[in-house]
Design an enzyme around this catalytic site. Structure first.
Site, PDB file in Angstrom:
ATOM      1  N   ASP A 222     -25.157  52.142  49.908  1.00  0.00           N
ATOM      2  CA  ASP A 222     -25.491  51.453  48.660  1.00  0.00           C
ATOM      3  C   ASP A 222     -25.216  52.413  47.516  1.00  0.00           C
ATOM      4  O   ASP A 222     -25.200  53.634  47.702  1.00  0.00           O
ATOM      5  CB  ASP A 222     -26.969  51.015  48.648  1.00  0.00           C
ATOM      6  CG  ASP A 222     -27.210  49.855  47.690  1.00  0.00           C
ATOM      7  OD1 ASP A 222     -27.330  48.713  48.157  1.00  0.00           O
ATOM      8  OD2 ASP A 222     -27.246  50.090  46.470  1.00  0.00           O
TER       9      ASP A 222
ATOM     10  N   ARG B 114     -34.335  47.538  31.409  1.00  0.00           N
ATOM     11  CA  ARG B 114     -34.034  48.502  32.484  1.00  0.00           C
ATOM     12  C   ARG B 114     -33.606  49.867  31.925  1.00  0.00           C
ATOM     13  O   ARG B 114     -33.864  50.894  32.545  1.00  0.00           O
ATOM     14  CB  ARG B 114     -32.895  47.958  33.355  1.00  0.00           C
ATOM     15  CG  ARG B 114     -33.230  46.642  34.065  1.00  0.00           C
ATOM     16  CD  ARG B 114     -33.517  46.908  35.531  1.00  0.00           C
ATOM     17  NE  ARG B 114     -33.748  45.699  36.281  1.00  0.00           N
ATOM     18  CZ  ARG B 114     -32.850  45.134  37.069  1.00  0.00           C
ATOM     19  NH1 ARG B 114     -31.642  45.651  37.194  1.00  0.00           N
ATOM     20  NH2 ARG B 114     -33.148  44.044  37.752  1.00  0.00           N
TER      21      ARG B 114
END
Ligand SMILES: C[S@@+](CC[C@H](N)C(=O)[O-])C[C@H]1O[C@@H](n2cnc3c(N)ncnc32)[C@H](O)[C@@H]1O
Length: 289
Positions: free
Chosen positions: A161, A50
């Site tokens: 979020d 990632r």
């Protein structure tokens, strides 16, 4: 086997000079301190895959130099955190929550709205919006005329979020039509329109939702209380002290009689239990007095 050996064994392209156990530990510590996210050792390869595009894009030659960068640069650190989040979600996930909401909670709130009152909902850790829209479709309901009337009243949903890329998708409010399959037919028919392979969320729902970037561990700028909080499959990434502090804050932020829905593998423990009573599996209600 150390992480470095594991990296060498499973991914020949990863040189220990670029990414090693110390780097993984440093990134784990930053993710925990910043966002509460716990990254156990087994996630070393996930962190590598990632974060390496960010390392490359930043012009840093190694993870070690990238880590120096993110310690100093809050914007780059935010990108790292976003990249480490798991945003998996789907429509009507944990259907029993929406069924409970429709039968036990919604009728009282519909009455309140029709009498001129207000109702505030919060999808905390909303990811790309599937939970948000599932909840709003359930609220507006299977009777389209009644739903259109409800949508004109004082009903608002905050969807928040930490992952800004997920919020961008949520705001677009367009999904693959097949993603909507778990939603009951009447709700899908009323509150989405299908064009080719895409399904668009109805404008009446979109105008009820506000999407905001918010770290649940940080300050909450919202002034009022919420009648319903959905925080599902978010706390699984946190350790126990972080979970307990967060649910205690949710309990404080609920209006008396307000509802908290959490994910199927999560439990409320700690001080929040003084304020909340259990109403069903993973469903809690704030005591009125
Ligand atoms: C697996 S998704 C769950 C989405 C949805 N609630 C559901 O149940 O399908 C978890 C979400 O929590 C968000 N998240 C993780 N840590 C967070 C934090 N500290 N503050 C806000 N959101 C966070 C992630 O970005 C991710 O989108």
């Amino acid at each position: 086997m150390s992480i470095v050996e594991a990296l060498d064994a499973s991914m020949p392209g990863v040189s220990p000079g670029i990414y090693d156990e110390k780097d993984f530990r440093a990134i784990s510590e930053i993710a925990h301190a910043e966002a509460g996210i716990v990254l156990p050792k087994g996630k070393a390869m996930l962190v590598y895959s990632r974060i390496s595009p960010l390392v490359r894009d930043s012009g840093c030659a190694t993870f070690a130099s990238y880590i120096i960068r993110i310690r100093e640069d809050a914007t780059e650190r935010q990108k790292t955190i976003c990249a480490l989040t798991t945003n998996h979600t789907f429509f009507y996930r944990e259907a029993h929550h929406f069924e409970h909401f429709a039968s036990e909670v919604r009728p009282g709130f519909v009455d309140r709205l029709k009498r001129g009152g207000k109702v505030r909902l919060w999808s905390a850790g909303s990811s790309s919006g599937e939970e948000t829209w599932s909840l709003l479709m359930t609220f507006l309901g299977p009777d389209r005329a009644e739903g259109l009337d409800i949508a004109k009243r004082d009903l608002r949903l905050l969807a928040s979020d930490i992952a800004t890329h997920a919020l961008t998708k949520a705001r677009e409010a367009t999904y693959r039509a097949e993603d909507l399959k778990p939603v009951p037919d009447a709700l899908r028919r009323n509150w989405t329109s299908v064009s080719g392979d895409d399904a668009k969320i109805a404008p009446e729902l979109q105008q009820l939702a506000r999407f905001r970037s918010l770290n649940l561990l940080g300050d909450w700028p919202m002034k009022g209380e919420f009648d319903v909080i959905f925080c599902r499959n978010v706390m699984i990434y946190f350790d126990n002290p972080t979970k307990e502090r967060l649910v205690a804050r949710f309990a404080e932020k609920l209006s008396p009689g307000g509802w908290l829905y959490i994910g199927h593998s999560e439990r409320v423990t700690g001080p929040a239990l003084d304020l909340l009573s259990t109403q069903g599996p993973t469903i809690y209600r704030k005591r009125s007095a």
